[in-house]
Design a protein around this motif. Structure first.
Motif, PDB file in Angstrom:
ATOM      1  N   GLY A  22       5.352  29.102 -81.034  1.00 45.74           N
ATOM      2  CA  GLY A  22       6.011  28.288 -82.045  1.00 45.74           C
ATOM      3  C   GLY A  22       5.405  26.896 -82.074  1.00 45.74           C
ATOM      4  N   ILE A  23       4.978  26.446 -83.241  1.00 43.30           N
ATOM      5  CA  ILE A  23       4.399  25.109 -83.398  1.00 43.30           C
ATOM      6  C   ILE A  23       5.483  24.181 -83.919  1.00 43.30           C
ATOM      7  N   GLY A  24       5.817  23.164 -83.128  1.00 44.02           N
ATOM      8  CA  GLY A  24       6.807  22.185 -83.566  1.00 44.02           C
ATOM      9  C   GLY A  24       6.285  21.435 -84.777  1.00 44.02           C
ATOM     10  N   ALA A  25       6.928  21.638 -85.922  1.00 38.29           N
ATOM     11  CA  ALA A  25       6.419  21.075 -87.178  1.00 38.29           C
ATOM     12  C   ALA A  25       7.409  20.082 -87.768  1.00 38.29           C
ATOM     13  N   SER A  26       6.995  18.819 -87.852  1.00 29.48           N
ATOM     14  CA  SER A  26       7.858  17.782 -88.429  1.00 29.48           C
ATOM     15  C   SER A  26       7.382  17.343 -89.799  1.00 29.48           C
ATOM     16  N   GLY A  27       6.159  17.739 -90.165  1.00 33.01           N
ATOM     17  CA  GLY A  27       5.574  17.285 -91.422  1.00 33.01           C
ATOM     18  C   GLY A  27       4.714  16.049 -91.250  1.00 33.01           C
TER      19      GLY A  27
ATOM     20  N   VAL B 117      -1.788  18.321 -88.198  1.00 35.90           N
ATOM     21  CA  VAL B 117      -3.130  18.548 -87.635  1.00 35.90           C
ATOM     22  C   VAL B 117      -3.070  19.642 -86.577  1.00 35.90           C
ATOM     23  N   LEU B 118      -2.021  19.649 -85.762  1.00 38.06           N
ATOM     24  CA  LEU B 118      -1.872  20.683 -84.736  1.00 38.06           C
ATOM     25  C   LEU B 118      -1.813  22.063 -85.363  1.00 38.06           C
ATOM     26  N   ALA B 119      -0.992  22.230 -86.396  1.00 41.39           N
ATOM     27  CA  ALA B 119      -0.865  23.534 -87.050  1.00 41.39           C
ATOM     28  C   ALA B 119      -2.206  23.978 -87.634  1.00 41.39           C
ATOM     29  N   HIS B 120      -2.897  23.036 -88.293  1.00 41.02           N
ATOM     30  CA  HIS B 120      -4.191  23.368 -88.903  1.00 41.02           C
ATOM     31  C   HIS B 120      -5.220  23.768 -87.845  1.00 41.02           C
ATOM     32  N   VAL B 121      -5.337  22.936 -86.795  1.00 42.04           N
ATOM     33  CA  VAL B 121      -6.344  23.194 -85.759  1.00 42.04           C
ATOM     34  C   VAL B 121      -6.023  24.466 -84.973  1.00 42.04           C
TER      35      VAL B 121
ATOM     36  N   THR C 160       3.610  21.358 -79.062  1.00 40.76           N
ATOM     37  CA  THR C 160       4.014  20.158 -79.792  1.00 40.76           C
ATOM     38  C   THR C 160       2.807  19.273 -80.061  1.00 40.76           C
ATOM     39  N   GLY C 161       2.974  18.355 -81.005  1.00 35.90           N
ATOM     40  CA  GLY C 161       1.859  17.507 -81.434  1.00 35.90           C
ATOM     41  C   GLY C 161       1.700  16.224 -80.654  1.00 35.90           C
ATOM     42  N   HIS C 162       2.213  16.155 -79.426  1.00 36.01           N
ATOM     43  CA  HIS C 162       2.052  14.944 -78.625  1.00 36.01           C
ATOM     44  C   HIS C 162       0.569  14.650 -78.384  1.00 36.01           C
TER      45      HIS C 162
END
Length: 343
Positions: A54-59, A65-69, A165-167
């Motif tokens: 699961g990718i934490g997505a906040s928009g 960038v995390l989701a794309h990469v 997560t995108g940290h």
């Protein structure tokens, strides 16, 4: 005079990497950025083939960038992962409702399933309602605690194996500084971990594929890739403690460009002398979430809100946990002390 790309020497450079100082064209920058994230994933052994992640997505820029990469690397290097988007709706009018529209567009752009969980659905409160009760001074405490648990609850609903997560590097360095300034040894020891699989932070392992990616480079990647992301800051966060750590770190970086990585490496190499008592992780007797006390922070905060005593969760009130569990009313003296607590 145009500067040539220092990597391929064929194209004109469009940027100078803040992280390395190299002048790169778009294609070489994209490749370098993505492969550095791949190196982080592989060296950290973040995932195993066949896992649902699961990718934490906040928009925002980091999660977008995390989701794309992650999608690019999953296909390029055949990770064999099933990727999903997981978002938390805190209930902040004019902020989260707009950012979730970006997440829904990302879902279509990346063709990934999306699950949205809300504070209202999980706790019966929105952040708008909480702020009306507590004001702007400690509202981030409520939001941070609730969001961390909400992400886990959403992950359980989706039956994922891990959450990423995108940290980014700036976030991690800021957290190290915050924990140093607060003297929080327990969190200081684990805040630089690339994976929280065994540190007791949550029931489902979490990882940070962007841990060594500079925020400036994430912005450049999103800009040159023309990714669709939401860039407005939370309307309730101007007084957040993290903002002071961020400003301090930026001042350090201006004097010493390697400050971000230096702080991270300091946190990674931290050792605590023997005999220092550390919190023992157990489970909350009410909701079953991981906690070092009889009641987890989320349950205490929620109890305070529901009792009309929001300050119950601010500070150390462990002696009241027994009464809360027994659903006993607080004495007038106890309520008076709570109401006297300065937010």
């Amino acid at each position: 005079m145009p500067v040539q790309c220092s990597s391929c020497a064929l194209s004109r450079a469009v940027l100078k990497r803040p992280k390395t100082g190299h002048s790169l064209c778009k294609a070489c920058f994209f490749w370098a950025f993505e492969e550095e994230v791949h190196h982080t994933v592989v060296s950290g052994r973040l995932f195993s083939r066949g896992e649902t992640v699961g990718i934490g997505a906040s928009g925002g820029k980091d999660s977008t960038v995390l989701a794309h990469v992650m999608k690019v690397l999953n296909e390029r290097h055949d990770y064999g992962l099933k990727l999903l988007l997981l978002s938390v709706d805190e209930g902040i009018t004019g902020y989260r409702d707009d950012s979730l529209e970006t997440v829904r567009r990302n879902q279509q752009q990346y063709d990934l399933p999306l699950k949205i969980v809300s504070y209202q659905e999980l706790y019966g409160w929105t952040m708008d309602a909480i702020v009306k009760q507590v004001g702007l001074k400690n509202n981030c405490t409520f939001c941070g605690v609730f969001r961390r648990q909400a992400l886990d609850r959403g992950a359980v609903m989706l039956n994922v194996d891990k959450i990423c997560t995108g940290h980014n590097a700036d976030d991690v360095a800021e957290t190290v500084l915050m924990n140093v300034l607060r003297g929080d040894i327990a969190r200081l020891r684990r805040c630089t971990a690339i994976s929280t699989a065994s540190d007791g932070e949550g029931a489902i392992p979490r990882c940070k594929p962007l841990k060594y990616a500079y925020e400036k480079e994430i912005v450049l990647y999103a800009y040159f890739k023309k990714l669709d992301y939401f860039s407005t800051e939370c309307i309730y966060s101007p007084n957040a403690y993290r903002g002071h750590a961020r400003a301090f770190l930026k001042d350090l970086e201006a004097v010493r460009p390697s400050a971000i990585m230096d702080v991270i490496h300091s946190g990674e190499n931290l050792s605590v002398k023997e005999g220092v008592k550390m919190p023992v992780q157990g489970t909350c007797t009410r909701c079953g979430y991981i906690s070092s006390q009889a009641l987890c922070k989320s349950c205490v905060l929620l109890e305070g809100l529901n009792r009309g005593l929001p300050k119950l969760g601010i500070g150390k009130h462990h002696r009241l946990h027994g009464k809360i569990l027994a659903q006993q009313p607080l004495t007038q003296e106890e309520e008076k002390k709570l109401k006297a607590v300065d937010f």
